[in-house]
Design a protein around this motif. Structure first.
Motif, PDB file in Angstrom:
ATOM      1  N   ARG A 198      -7.296   2.941  -8.248  1.00  0.00           N
ATOM      2  CA  ARG A 198      -8.161   3.715  -9.142  1.00  0.00           C
ATOM      3  C   ARG A 198      -7.575   5.111  -9.390  1.00  0.00           C
ATOM      4  O   ARG A 198      -7.604   5.616 -10.519  1.00  0.00           O
ATOM      5  CB  ARG A 198      -9.562   3.834  -8.545  1.00  0.00           C
ATOM      6  CG  ARG A 198     -10.540   4.616  -9.423  1.00  0.00           C
ATOM      7  CD  ARG A 198     -11.969   4.502  -8.930  1.00  0.00           C
ATOM      8  NE  ARG A 198     -12.094   4.914  -7.529  1.00  0.00           N
ATOM      9  CZ  ARG A 198     -13.229   4.823  -6.834  1.00  0.00           C
ATOM     10  NH1 ARG A 198     -14.319   4.311  -7.398  1.00  0.00           N
ATOM     11  NH2 ARG A 198     -13.273   5.219  -5.581  1.00  0.00           N
ATOM     12  N   GLU A 199      -7.008   5.722  -8.353  1.00  0.00           N
ATOM     13  CA  GLU A 199      -6.378   7.037  -8.506  1.00  0.00           C
ATOM     14  C   GLU A 199      -5.161   6.963  -9.423  1.00  0.00           C
ATOM     15  O   GLU A 199      -4.955   7.841 -10.264  1.00  0.00           O
ATOM     16  CB  GLU A 199      -5.978   7.579  -7.133  1.00  0.00           C
ATOM     17  CG  GLU A 199      -7.161   7.994  -6.264  1.00  0.00           C
ATOM     18  CD  GLU A 199      -6.744   8.321  -4.831  1.00  0.00           C
ATOM     19  OE1 GLU A 199      -5.523   8.429  -4.587  1.00  0.00           O
ATOM     20  OE2 GLU A 199      -7.631   8.463  -3.972  1.00  0.00           O
ATOM     21  N   ALA A 232     -14.593  -0.552 -12.586  1.00  0.00           N
ATOM     22  CA  ALA A 232     -14.120   0.820 -12.384  1.00  0.00           C
ATOM     23  C   ALA A 232     -13.276   1.292 -13.573  1.00  0.00           C
ATOM     24  O   ALA A 232     -12.539   2.274 -13.466  1.00  0.00           O
ATOM     25  CB  ALA A 232     -13.308   0.897 -11.102  1.00  0.00           C
ATOM     26  N   GLU A 275      -8.230  -5.745  -3.036  1.00  0.00           N
ATOM     27  CA  GLU A 275      -9.412  -4.875  -2.967  1.00  0.00           C
ATOM     28  C   GLU A 275      -9.263  -3.805  -1.886  1.00  0.00           C
ATOM     29  O   GLU A 275      -9.885  -2.744  -1.971  1.00  0.00           O
ATOM     30  CB  GLU A 275     -10.672  -5.701  -2.708  1.00  0.00           C
ATOM     31  CG  GLU A 275     -11.051  -6.604  -3.865  1.00  0.00           C
ATOM     32  CD  GLU A 275     -12.326  -7.367  -3.593  1.00  0.00           C
ATOM     33  OE1 GLU A 275     -13.418  -6.762  -3.749  1.00  0.00           O
ATOM     34  OE2 GLU A 275     -12.262  -8.551  -3.224  1.00  0.00           O
ATOM     35  N   ASP A 307      -6.829  -1.930  -1.504  1.00  0.00           N
ATOM     36  CA  ASP A 307      -6.174  -0.780  -2.115  1.00  0.00           C
ATOM     37  C   ASP A 307      -6.900  -0.295  -3.369  1.00  0.00           C
ATOM     38  O   ASP A 307      -6.310   0.357  -4.235  1.00  0.00           O
ATOM     39  CB  ASP A 307      -4.719  -1.127  -2.454  1.00  0.00           C
ATOM     40  CG  ASP A 307      -3.872  -1.318  -1.208  1.00  0.00           C
ATOM     41  OD1 ASP A 307      -4.219  -0.747  -0.152  1.00  0.00           O
ATOM     42  OD2 ASP A 307      -2.862  -2.044  -1.279  1.00  0.00           O
ATOM     43  N   PHE A 308      -8.180  -0.620  -3.444  1.00  0.00           N
ATOM     44  CA  PHE A 308      -8.975  -0.259  -4.623  1.00  0.00           C
ATOM     45  C   PHE A 308      -8.912   1.238  -4.929  1.00  0.00           C
ATOM     46  O   PHE A 308      -8.692   1.643  -6.072  1.00  0.00           O
ATOM     47  CB  PHE A 308     -10.438  -0.684  -4.407  1.00  0.00           C
ATOM     48  CG  PHE A 308     -11.365  -0.286  -5.522  1.00  0.00           C
ATOM     49  CD1 PHE A 308     -11.437  -1.027  -6.692  1.00  0.00           C
ATOM     50  CD2 PHE A 308     -12.164   0.852  -5.407  1.00  0.00           C
ATOM     51  CE1 PHE A 308     -12.278  -0.667  -7.729  1.00  0.00           C
ATOM     52  CE2 PHE A 308     -13.017   1.222  -6.440  1.00  0.00           C
ATOM     53  CZ  PHE A 308     -13.073   0.460  -7.592  1.00  0.00           C
ATOM     54  N   ASP A 309      -9.074   2.067  -3.901  1.00  0.00           N
ATOM     55  CA  ASP A 309      -9.129   3.516  -4.127  1.00  0.00           C
ATOM     56  C   ASP A 309      -7.818   4.068  -4.677  1.00  0.00           C
ATOM     57  O   ASP A 309      -7.827   4.870  -5.616  1.00  0.00           O
ATOM     58  CB  ASP A 309      -9.498   4.234  -2.818  1.00  0.00           C
ATOM     59  CG  ASP A 309     -10.956   4.014  -2.428  1.00  0.00           C
ATOM     60  OD1 ASP A 309     -11.767   3.698  -3.328  1.00  0.00           O
ATOM     61  OD2 ASP A 309     -11.284   4.148  -1.235  1.00  0.00           O
ATOM     62  N   ILE A 310      -6.728   3.646  -4.098  1.00  0.00           N
ATOM     63  CA  ILE A 310      -5.442   4.176  -4.573  1.00  0.00           C
ATOM     64  C   ILE A 310      -5.105   3.660  -5.969  1.00  0.00           C
ATOM     65  O   ILE A 310      -4.571   4.397  -6.811  1.00  0.00           O
ATOM     66  CB  ILE A 310      -4.293   3.861  -3.588  1.00  0.00           C
ATOM     67  CG1 ILE A 310      -3.006   4.516  -4.097  1.00  0.00           C
ATOM     68  CG2 ILE A 310      -4.103   2.380  -3.388  1.00  0.00           C
ATOM     69  CD1 ILE A 310      -1.858   4.420  -3.126  1.00  0.00           C
ATOM     70  N   GLU A 339       1.300   4.267  -2.955  1.00  0.00           N
ATOM     71  CA  GLU A 339       1.196   5.705  -2.692  1.00  0.00           C
ATOM     72  C   GLU A 339       2.386   6.448  -3.289  1.00  0.00           C
ATOM     73  O   GLU A 339       2.245   7.540  -3.859  1.00  0.00           O
ATOM     74  CB  GLU A 339       1.128   5.961  -1.179  1.00  0.00           C
ATOM     75  CG  GLU A 339      -0.171   5.546  -0.512  1.00  0.00           C
ATOM     76  CD  GLU A 339      -1.319   6.499  -0.806  1.00  0.00           C
ATOM     77  OE1 GLU A 339      -1.126   7.500  -1.538  1.00  0.00           O
ATOM     78  OE2 GLU A 339      -2.431   6.237  -0.306  1.00  0.00           O
ATOM     79  N   SER A 368       0.828  -1.207   0.000  1.00  0.00           N
ATOM     80  CA  SER A 368       0.000   0.000   0.000  1.00  0.00           C
ATOM     81  C   SER A 368       0.863   1.258   0.000  1.00  0.00           C
ATOM     82  O   SER A 368       0.591   2.222  -0.738  1.00  0.00           O
ATOM     83  CB  SER A 368      -0.909  -0.005   1.236  1.00  0.00           C
ATOM     84  OG  SER A 368      -1.776   1.111   1.214  1.00  0.00           O
ATOM     85  N   GLU A 376      -6.326   6.706 -12.985  1.00  0.00           N
ATOM     86  CA  GLU A 376      -6.804   7.974 -13.527  1.00  0.00           C
ATOM     87  C   GLU A 376      -5.653   8.906 -13.881  1.00  0.00           C
ATOM     88  O   GLU A 376      -5.732   9.685 -14.837  1.00  0.00           O
ATOM     89  CB  GLU A 376      -7.744   8.641 -12.521  1.00  0.00           C
ATOM     90  CG  GLU A 376      -9.076   7.912 -12.374  1.00  0.00           C
ATOM     91  CD  GLU A 376      -9.915   8.430 -11.216  1.00  0.00           C
ATOM     92  OE1 GLU A 376      -9.417   9.295 -10.453  1.00  0.00           O
ATOM     93  OE2 GLU A 376     -11.061   7.961 -11.061  1.00  0.00           O
TER      94      GLU A 376
END
Length: 381
Positions: A133-134, A178, A126, A128-131, A107, A103, A137
Protein backbone atom coordinates in the motif's frame (compact mmCIF):
# COMPACT_ATOMS: atom_id res chain seq x y z
CA UNK A 1 9.56 -33.37 1.03
CA UNK A 2 10.74 -29.87 0.14
CA UNK A 3 14.44 -29.06 0.12
CA UNK A 4 15.55 -25.45 0.37
CA UNK A 5 18.90 -24.99 -1.36
CA UNK A 6 20.64 -21.66 -0.62
CA UNK A 7 22.39 -20.22 -3.67
CA UNK A 8 24.43 -17.14 -4.48
CA UNK A 9 23.36 -15.60 -7.76
CA UNK A 10 25.51 -13.34 -9.95
CA UNK A 11 22.56 -11.09 -10.84
CA UNK A 12 18.94 -10.74 -9.74
CA UNK A 13 17.21 -8.46 -12.26
CA UNK A 14 16.30 -9.70 -15.71
CA UNK A 15 16.08 -6.90 -18.26
CA UNK A 16 13.92 -7.58 -21.28
CA UNK A 17 14.60 -5.94 -24.59
CA UNK A 18 11.11 -4.42 -24.75
CA UNK A 19 8.29 -3.58 -22.35
CA UNK A 20 5.75 -6.36 -22.82
CA UNK A 21 2.16 -5.31 -23.34
CA UNK A 22 0.68 -8.04 -21.12
CA UNK A 23 2.41 -7.45 -17.79
CA UNK A 24 3.69 -3.93 -18.64
CA UNK A 25 7.14 -4.81 -17.36
CA UNK A 26 10.67 -4.59 -18.68
CA UNK A 27 12.45 -5.77 -15.54
CA UNK A 28 11.69 -8.86 -13.49
CA UNK A 29 13.29 -11.27 -11.06
CA UNK A 30 13.14 -14.84 -9.80
CA UNK A 31 13.83 -14.69 -6.07
CA UNK A 32 13.25 -18.43 -5.91
CA UNK A 33 13.91 -21.00 -8.63
CA UNK A 34 11.49 -23.88 -8.46
CA UNK A 35 8.05 -23.62 -6.90
CA UNK A 36 6.34 -25.43 -4.04
CA UNK A 37 2.91 -24.81 -5.54
CA UNK A 38 3.79 -27.68 -7.88
CA UNK A 39 1.18 -26.77 -10.49
CA UNK A 40 0.65 -29.62 -12.94
CA UNK A 41 0.81 -27.38 -16.01
CA UNK A 42 3.72 -25.13 -14.96
CA UNK A 43 6.13 -24.70 -17.84
CA UNK A 44 8.85 -23.92 -15.32
CA UNK A 45 9.34 -27.69 -15.37
CA UNK A 46 10.44 -27.55 -18.99
CA UNK A 47 14.12 -28.27 -19.60
CA UNK A 48 14.65 -24.96 -21.41
CA UNK A 49 14.38 -23.07 -18.10
CA UNK A 50 17.16 -25.16 -16.55
CA UNK A 51 15.62 -25.54 -13.10
CA UNK A 52 17.63 -28.35 -11.57
CA UNK A 53 16.44 -31.08 -9.24
CA UNK A 54 12.86 -32.23 -8.74
CA UNK A 55 10.50 -29.43 -9.62
CA UNK A 56 8.19 -28.64 -6.71
CA UNK A 57 10.54 -30.23 -4.18
CA UNK A 58 13.95 -28.64 -4.73
CA UNK A 59 13.72 -24.88 -4.23
CA UNK A 60 16.77 -22.78 -4.97
CA UNK A 61 16.81 -19.71 -2.73
CA UNK A 62 18.75 -16.66 -3.91
CA UNK A 63 19.93 -15.64 -0.47
CA UNK A 64 21.87 -12.65 -1.83
CA UNK A 65 18.89 -11.25 -3.77
CA UNK A 66 18.60 -8.08 -1.66
CA UNK A 67 22.32 -7.32 -1.79
CA UNK A 68 22.31 -7.72 -5.58
CA UNK A 69 19.25 -5.53 -5.96
CA UNK A 70 20.91 -2.73 -3.97
CA UNK A 71 23.62 -2.65 -6.63
CA UNK A 72 21.40 -3.13 -9.69
CA UNK A 73 18.48 -0.77 -9.04
CA UNK A 74 20.58 2.44 -9.15
CA UNK A 75 21.73 1.44 -12.64
CA UNK A 76 18.19 1.66 -14.05
CA UNK A 77 18.01 5.04 -15.80
CA UNK A 78 14.50 4.77 -17.21
CA UNK A 79 10.97 4.78 -15.86
CA UNK A 80 9.91 1.17 -15.46
CA UNK A 81 7.57 -1.12 -13.57
CA UNK A 82 9.49 -3.85 -11.75
CA UNK A 83 7.87 -7.27 -11.97
CA UNK A 84 8.33 -8.99 -8.60
CA UNK A 85 8.34 -12.63 -9.58
CA UNK A 86 9.20 -14.72 -12.57
CA UNK A 87 8.23 -17.73 -14.59
CA UNK A 88 9.93 -20.40 -12.49
CA UNK A 89 9.03 -19.54 -8.91
CA UNK A 90 6.22 -17.76 -7.04
CA UNK A 91 7.61 -15.02 -4.80
CA UNK A 92 5.05 -15.95 -2.13
CA UNK A 93 5.47 -19.71 -2.02
CA UNK A 94 6.01 -21.19 1.45
CA UNK A 95 9.77 -20.62 1.25
CA UNK A 96 9.01 -16.93 1.75
CA UNK A 97 7.76 -17.65 5.28
CA UNK A 98 11.24 -18.91 6.13
CA UNK A 99 13.49 -16.55 4.16
CA UNK A 100 11.44 -13.33 3.99
CA UNK A 101 13.23 -12.23 0.81
CA UNK A 102 10.23 -10.84 -1.07
CA UNK A 103 9.34 -8.57 1.82
CA UNK A 104 12.92 -7.22 1.90
CA UNK A 105 12.87 -6.72 -1.87
CA UNK A 106 9.67 -4.69 -1.58
CA UNK A 107 11.22 -2.47 1.10
CA UNK A 108 14.11 -1.78 -1.24
CA UNK A 109 11.85 -1.04 -4.20
CA UNK A 110 9.92 1.38 -2.01
CA UNK A 111 13.15 3.15 -1.11
CA UNK A 112 14.08 3.56 -4.78
CA UNK A 113 10.53 4.68 -5.73
CA UNK A 114 9.92 2.01 -8.37
CA UNK A 115 6.35 1.02 -9.27
CA UNK A 116 5.77 -2.73 -8.99
CA UNK A 117 3.69 -5.54 -10.44
CA UNK A 118 3.32 -8.72 -8.39
CA UNK A 119 1.80 -11.94 -9.72
CA UNK A 120 1.08 -14.76 -7.27
CA UNK A 121 -1.07 -17.77 -6.46
CA UNK A 122 -0.68 -17.26 -2.73
CA UNK A 123 -2.68 -15.35 -0.14
CA UNK A 124 0.58 -14.98 1.80
CA UNK A 125 0.92 -11.69 -0.09
CA UNK A 126 -1.52 -10.25 2.49
CA UNK A 127 1.36 -10.31 4.99
CA UNK A 128 2.96 -7.48 2.97
CA UNK A 129 -0.25 -5.49 2.58
CA UNK A 130 1.08 -2.41 4.38
CA UNK A 131 4.28 -2.09 2.41
CA UNK A 132 2.51 -2.70 -0.92
CA UNK A 133 0.00 0.00 0.00
CA UNK A 134 2.89 2.38 0.77
CA UNK A 135 4.53 1.59 -2.58
CA UNK A 136 1.22 2.20 -4.30
CA UNK A 137 0.86 5.61 -2.65
CA UNK A 138 4.42 6.61 -3.59
CA UNK A 139 4.93 5.17 -7.06
CA UNK A 140 2.17 2.70 -7.95
CA UNK A 141 1.48 -1.00 -7.54
CA UNK A 142 -0.36 -3.72 -9.46
CA UNK A 143 -1.30 -6.94 -7.67
CA UNK A 144 -2.36 -9.82 -9.90
CA UNK A 145 -3.52 -13.29 -8.99
CA UNK A 146 -3.18 -16.28 -11.26
CA UNK A 147 -6.28 -18.48 -11.63
CA UNK A 148 -6.98 -21.42 -13.90
CA UNK A 149 -10.36 -22.22 -12.32
CA UNK A 150 -12.45 -21.31 -9.29
CA UNK A 151 -13.54 -24.91 -8.73
CA UNK A 152 -11.81 -26.11 -5.57
CA UNK A 153 -11.69 -29.77 -6.65
CA UNK A 154 -10.12 -28.93 -10.00
CA UNK A 155 -7.66 -26.48 -8.43
CA UNK A 156 -6.56 -29.11 -5.91
CA UNK A 157 -5.67 -31.48 -8.75
CA UNK A 158 -3.76 -29.00 -10.90
CA UNK A 159 -2.48 -26.56 -8.23
CA UNK A 160 -2.09 -28.88 -5.21
CA UNK A 161 -0.06 -26.58 -2.94
CA UNK A 162 -1.21 -23.13 -4.04
CA UNK A 163 -3.73 -21.13 -2.01
CA UNK A 164 -7.31 -22.03 -2.82
CA UNK A 165 -9.09 -19.90 -5.45
CA UNK A 166 -11.34 -18.50 -2.70
CA UNK A 167 -8.34 -17.32 -0.67
CA UNK A 168 -6.76 -15.73 -3.72
CA UNK A 169 -9.95 -13.87 -4.56
CA UNK A 170 -10.34 -12.80 -0.94
CA UNK A 171 -6.82 -11.36 -1.02
CA UNK A 172 -7.58 -9.61 -4.32
CA UNK A 173 -10.65 -8.04 -2.69
CA UNK A 174 -8.52 -6.75 0.21
CA UNK A 175 -6.01 -5.05 -2.08
CA UNK A 176 -8.71 -3.70 -4.37
CA UNK A 177 -10.50 -2.26 -1.34
CA UNK A 178 -7.35 -0.26 -0.59
CA UNK A 179 -7.46 1.35 -4.08
CA UNK A 180 -4.56 -0.79 -5.33
CA UNK A 181 -4.85 -1.87 -8.96
CA UNK A 182 -5.69 -5.57 -9.09
CA UNK A 183 -6.45 -8.18 -11.70
CA UNK A 184 -6.57 -11.83 -12.62
CA UNK A 185 -4.27 -13.66 -14.97
CA UNK A 186 -6.70 -16.34 -16.13
CA UNK A 187 -3.89 -18.52 -17.33
CA UNK A 188 -3.72 -21.16 -18.28
CA UNK A 189 -7.23 -22.05 -19.26
CA UNK A 190 -6.89 -25.82 -19.08
CA UNK A 191 -8.13 -27.41 -22.33
CA UNK A 192 -11.33 -29.47 -22.00
CA UNK A 193 -11.53 -28.60 -18.29
CA UNK A 194 -11.64 -24.84 -17.66
CA UNK A 195 -11.94 -23.46 -21.18
CA UNK A 196 -15.71 -23.85 -21.55
CA UNK A 197 -18.27 -21.06 -21.38
CA UNK A 198 -19.43 -21.84 -17.83
CA UNK A 199 -15.91 -22.04 -16.40
CA UNK A 200 -14.84 -18.83 -18.11
CA UNK A 201 -17.98 -17.02 -16.93
CA UNK A 202 -17.45 -18.24 -13.36
CA UNK A 203 -13.86 -16.93 -13.24
CA UNK A 204 -14.72 -13.60 -14.86
CA UNK A 205 -17.75 -13.10 -12.62
CA UNK A 206 -15.80 -13.92 -9.44
CA UNK A 207 -12.93 -11.64 -10.48
CA UNK A 208 -15.32 -8.77 -11.13
CA UNK A 209 -17.12 -9.33 -7.82
CA UNK A 210 -13.79 -9.27 -5.95
CA UNK A 211 -12.99 -5.88 -7.44
CA UNK A 212 -10.50 -6.78 -10.17
CA UNK A 213 -9.61 -4.05 -12.65
CA UNK A 214 -8.75 -6.43 -15.50
CA UNK A 215 -8.56 -10.08 -16.50
CA UNK A 216 -6.10 -11.56 -18.99
CA UNK A 217 -7.13 -14.97 -20.37
CA UNK A 218 -4.60 -17.24 -22.07
CA UNK A 219 -4.29 -20.85 -23.15
CA UNK A 220 -1.90 -23.56 -22.02
CA UNK A 221 1.47 -24.49 -23.46
CA UNK A 222 2.81 -28.01 -23.04
CA UNK A 223 6.46 -28.44 -23.93
CA UNK A 224 7.94 -31.82 -24.74
CA UNK A 225 9.94 -33.37 -21.90
CA UNK A 226 9.41 -33.02 -18.17
CA UNK A 227 6.49 -30.61 -18.37
CA UNK A 228 4.40 -32.69 -20.77
CA UNK A 229 5.31 -35.97 -19.07
CA UNK A 230 4.23 -34.69 -15.65
CA UNK A 231 1.01 -33.13 -16.91
CA UNK A 232 -0.02 -36.20 -18.90
CA UNK A 233 0.61 -38.42 -15.86
CA UNK A 234 -2.00 -36.43 -13.96
CA UNK A 235 -4.43 -36.48 -16.88
CA UNK A 236 -4.11 -40.27 -17.11
CA UNK A 237 -4.82 -40.60 -13.40
CA UNK A 238 -7.64 -38.07 -13.03
CA UNK A 239 -9.12 -37.56 -16.52
CA UNK A 240 -8.33 -40.69 -18.56
CA UNK A 241 -11.08 -39.84 -21.02
CA UNK A 242 -9.12 -36.77 -22.16
CA UNK A 243 -5.80 -38.49 -22.86
CA UNK A 244 -6.42 -38.86 -26.59
CA UNK A 245 -7.69 -35.28 -26.82
CA UNK A 246 -4.46 -33.94 -25.34
CA UNK A 247 -2.28 -36.17 -27.46
CA UNK A 248 -3.95 -34.79 -30.58
CA UNK A 249 -4.03 -31.19 -29.36
CA UNK A 250 -0.32 -31.09 -28.56
CA UNK A 251 0.86 -33.49 -31.24
CA UNK A 252 2.95 -30.84 -33.01
CA UNK A 253 3.49 -28.41 -30.17
CA UNK A 254 6.99 -27.29 -31.26
CA UNK A 255 9.57 -25.63 -29.04
CA UNK A 256 7.00 -23.33 -27.42
CA UNK A 257 4.55 -26.08 -26.54
CA UNK A 258 1.64 -24.49 -28.38
CA UNK A 259 -1.55 -26.45 -29.05
CA UNK A 260 -2.88 -26.95 -32.57
CA UNK A 261 -3.56 -23.50 -34.03
CA UNK A 262 -7.18 -24.48 -34.66
CA UNK A 263 -7.70 -24.66 -30.88
CA UNK A 264 -7.64 -20.88 -30.48
CA UNK A 265 -9.59 -20.17 -33.62
CA UNK A 266 -12.36 -22.69 -33.33
CA UNK A 267 -13.01 -25.45 -30.82
CA UNK A 268 -16.31 -27.11 -30.06
CA UNK A 269 -17.94 -24.81 -32.58
CA UNK A 270 -16.73 -21.49 -31.20
CA UNK A 271 -13.72 -19.18 -31.29
CA UNK A 272 -12.09 -19.45 -27.84
CA UNK A 273 -10.38 -16.06 -27.92
CA UNK A 274 -13.57 -14.33 -28.95
CA UNK A 275 -15.58 -16.28 -26.38
CA UNK A 276 -13.26 -14.97 -23.68
CA UNK A 277 -13.57 -11.47 -25.07
CA UNK A 278 -17.37 -11.64 -25.27
CA UNK A 279 -17.74 -12.81 -21.68
CA UNK A 280 -15.28 -10.23 -20.36
CA UNK A 281 -17.07 -7.54 -22.34
CA UNK A 282 -20.40 -8.59 -20.83
CA UNK A 283 -18.91 -8.07 -17.38
CA UNK A 284 -17.13 -4.86 -18.42
CA UNK A 285 -13.75 -6.38 -17.59
CA UNK A 286 -10.80 -5.12 -19.67
CA UNK A 287 -8.76 -7.94 -21.20
CA UNK A 288 -5.59 -5.86 -21.06
CA UNK A 289 -4.17 -3.79 -18.19
CA UNK A 290 -5.87 -0.37 -18.60
CA UNK A 291 -3.86 2.68 -19.60
CA UNK A 292 -4.59 4.67 -16.43
CA UNK A 293 -2.86 1.95 -14.38
CA UNK A 294 0.49 2.27 -16.15
CA UNK A 295 0.28 5.89 -17.32
CA UNK A 296 3.43 7.87 -16.38
CA UNK A 297 5.01 4.77 -14.84
CA UNK A 298 6.98 3.64 -17.90
CA UNK A 299 8.88 5.55 -20.60
CA UNK A 300 6.60 7.52 -22.92
CA UNK A 301 7.80 5.53 -25.92
CA UNK A 302 6.67 2.31 -24.29
CA UNK A 303 3.36 3.83 -23.21
CA UNK A 304 2.61 4.59 -26.85
CA UNK A 305 3.69 1.13 -28.00
CA UNK A 306 1.61 -0.66 -25.36
CA UNK A 307 -1.52 1.37 -26.15
CA UNK A 308 -1.19 0.65 -29.87
CA UNK A 309 -0.67 -3.05 -29.18
CA UNK A 310 -3.81 -3.05 -27.01
CA UNK A 311 -5.81 -1.27 -29.72
CA UNK A 312 -4.62 -3.89 -32.19
CA UNK A 313 -5.83 -6.69 -29.93
CA UNK A 314 -9.22 -5.10 -29.30
CA UNK A 315 -9.76 -4.54 -33.03
CA UNK A 316 -8.81 -8.15 -33.73
CA UNK A 317 -11.35 -9.38 -31.18
CA UNK A 318 -13.97 -7.15 -32.80
CA UNK A 319 -13.16 -8.72 -36.18
CA UNK A 320 -11.66 -5.49 -37.51
CA UNK A 321 -8.06 -6.47 -38.16
CA UNK A 322 -5.66 -4.49 -36.02
CA UNK A 323 -2.38 -5.77 -37.46
CA UNK A 324 -1.22 -2.29 -38.50
CA UNK A 325 -1.43 -1.16 -34.87
CA UNK A 326 0.56 -4.14 -33.64
CA UNK A 327 3.20 -3.56 -36.32
CA UNK A 328 3.46 0.12 -35.39
CA UNK A 329 3.80 -0.83 -31.72
CA UNK A 330 6.70 -3.13 -32.56
CA UNK A 331 8.39 -0.45 -34.68
CA UNK A 332 8.18 1.98 -31.78
CA UNK A 333 9.57 -0.55 -29.31
CA UNK A 334 12.55 -1.11 -31.61
CA UNK A 335 13.08 2.58 -32.39
CA UNK A 336 15.43 4.98 -30.69
CA UNK A 337 12.90 7.80 -30.77
CA UNK A 338 12.94 10.05 -27.72
CA UNK A 339 9.27 11.00 -27.48
CA UNK A 340 9.88 13.32 -24.54
CA UNK A 341 12.50 15.32 -26.43
CA UNK A 342 10.27 15.56 -29.50
CA UNK A 343 7.51 16.95 -27.28
CA UNK A 344 9.83 19.59 -25.82
CA UNK A 345 10.74 20.65 -29.33
CA UNK A 346 7.06 20.66 -30.39
CA UNK A 347 7.82 18.12 -33.10
CA UNK A 348 5.15 15.72 -34.23
CA UNK A 349 6.26 12.10 -34.08
CA UNK A 350 5.72 10.19 -37.30
CA UNK A 351 6.20 6.44 -37.64
CA UNK A 352 7.02 5.43 -41.18
CA UNK A 353 4.34 3.21 -42.71
CA UNK A 354 1.91 3.73 -39.82
CA UNK A 355 -0.57 5.86 -41.72
CA UNK A 356 -2.08 9.22 -40.86
CA UNK A 357 -4.69 7.95 -38.38
CA UNK A 358 -2.20 5.99 -36.26
CA UNK A 359 0.29 8.85 -36.32
CA UNK A 360 -2.45 11.19 -35.13
CA UNK A 361 -3.21 8.78 -32.28
CA UNK A 362 0.47 8.80 -31.34
CA UNK A 363 0.45 12.60 -31.32
CA UNK A 364 -2.64 12.60 -29.09
CA UNK A 365 -1.04 10.19 -26.60
CA UNK A 366 2.24 12.09 -26.51
CA UNK A 367 0.92 15.64 -26.37
CA UNK A 368 -2.55 15.34 -24.83
CA UNK A 369 -1.77 12.29 -22.64
CA UNK A 370 -4.94 10.50 -23.65
CA UNK A 371 -6.34 8.38 -26.46
CA UNK A 372 -10.05 8.67 -27.17
CA UNK A 373 -10.02 5.87 -29.74
CA UNK A 374 -8.49 3.51 -27.18
CA UNK A 375 -11.12 4.47 -24.59
CA UNK A 376 -13.94 3.78 -27.05
CA UNK A 377 -12.57 0.34 -27.88
CA UNK A 378 -11.60 -1.00 -24.51
CA UNK A 379 -13.93 -2.36 -21.89
CA UNK A 380 -14.27 0.14 -19.08
CA UNK A 381 -15.15 -0.77 -15.49
Amino acid sequence: MVNYIPTKSKTILTKHRYTDDWFISKYGMNIYRGCEHSCAYCDGRAEKYRVEGTFGEDIYVKTNAVELLKKELPKIREKAIIFVGGGVGDSYQRAELKFNLTSQVLELLKKFNFPIHILTKSHLIERDFDIIREINEKSGAIVSFSLSTIEEKIAKIFEPDASSPDKRLSALKKFSGACISTGVMFMPQIPFISDNEKSITDVVSASKKAGGNFILPAGMTLKEGRQKKHFMKIIKEKFPGFVENYEMLYKNSGQWGNPDVKYYNKINGFDLNKLNYKICKNYKMPVRIPYEIFKDKIELKYEVAVILAHIGYYLKMEGKGGSSYRKSAFKIQKSGIDFGQRTLLFEKVKIKGAGEFINNLIDEIVNERKCDFYDKLRIIN
